[in-house]
Design an enzyme around this catalytic site. Structure first.
Site, PDB file in Angstrom:
ATOM      1  N   GLY A   9       0.835  -1.192   0.000  1.00 29.80           N
ATOM      2  CA  GLY A   9       0.000   0.000   0.000  1.00 29.80           C
ATOM      3  C   GLY A   9       0.868   1.238   0.000  1.00 29.80           C
ATOM      4  N   CYS A  10       0.343   2.304   0.545  1.00 35.06           N
ATOM      5  CA  CYS A  10       1.062   3.576   0.599  1.00 35.06           C
ATOM      6  C   CYS A  10       2.365   3.424   1.379  1.00 35.06           C
ATOM      7  CB  CYS A  10       0.175   4.642   1.249  1.00 35.06           C
ATOM      8  SG  CYS A  10       1.006   6.225   1.425  1.00 35.06           S
TER       9      CYS A  10
END
Length: 174
Positions: A9-10
């Protein structure tokens, strides 16, 4: 020292959680796994480059075992989500591991097996060739520490950091 390159993810969330652990000497946010040379954040965000947002985590295995680095990885993101983490959607947010040797691949495979025992549902984390890792722009490095009141950090990064702190308390920096 050893370095693992991981995407979940981020990269702001992974960066923040790993910086809280003892034995981590460096965390670099960057891009890997795509076809564009020297991609920018704006390019990666389109999903067209093929790159994932990732972190290169350099650690001392005498202080923190590699298995802990990987178990924390599978704790701080949901490896069952394909090409997304929550509201972050696209291949740039995929769950992926980028081993740099056959030995690392074996350790990563073992971690995926352990993760499968912790999560209901199929683990979507891919094992991908460790292509060139491109360091993200400076403002992405240690983003959470520089922007602790930013909305995304409060809503998404803080819960992930807290999850790692709770699950790996013996490795938390004091």
């Amino acid at each position: 020292m050893e370095t693992y390159v991981l995407a979940g993810g981020c990269f702001w969330c992974l960066d923040a959680a790993y910086r809280a652990l003892n034995g981590i000497s460096e965390v670099v946010s960057g891009y890997i796994g795509g076809q564009t040379v020297n991609p920018t954040y704006e390019q990666v965000c389109t999903g067209a480059t093929g790159h994932a947002e990732a972190v290169a985590v350099t650690f001392d295995p005498e202080v923190i075992p590699g298995s802990v680095i990987l178990d924390a990885f599978f704790t701080m993101h949901d490896p069952r989500q394909l090409n997304r983490q929550g509201n972050d959607i696209g291949t740039q947010y995929r769950s992926a591991m980028f081993p740099t040797s056959p030995e690392q691949k074996a350790v990563f495979d073992e971690a995926r097996i352990r993760a499968a025992g912790l999560w209901d549902g199929e683990i979507q984390t891919t094992m991908e060739e460790a292509t060139e890792f491109y360091r993200a722009e400076d403002y992405h490095q240690d983003f959470f520490a520089k922007n602790p009141t930013q909305g995304y950090c409060l809503a998404v990064a803080v819960p992930k950091v807290n999850k790692v702190r709770a699950g790996f308390s013996q490795y938390i920096k004091r």
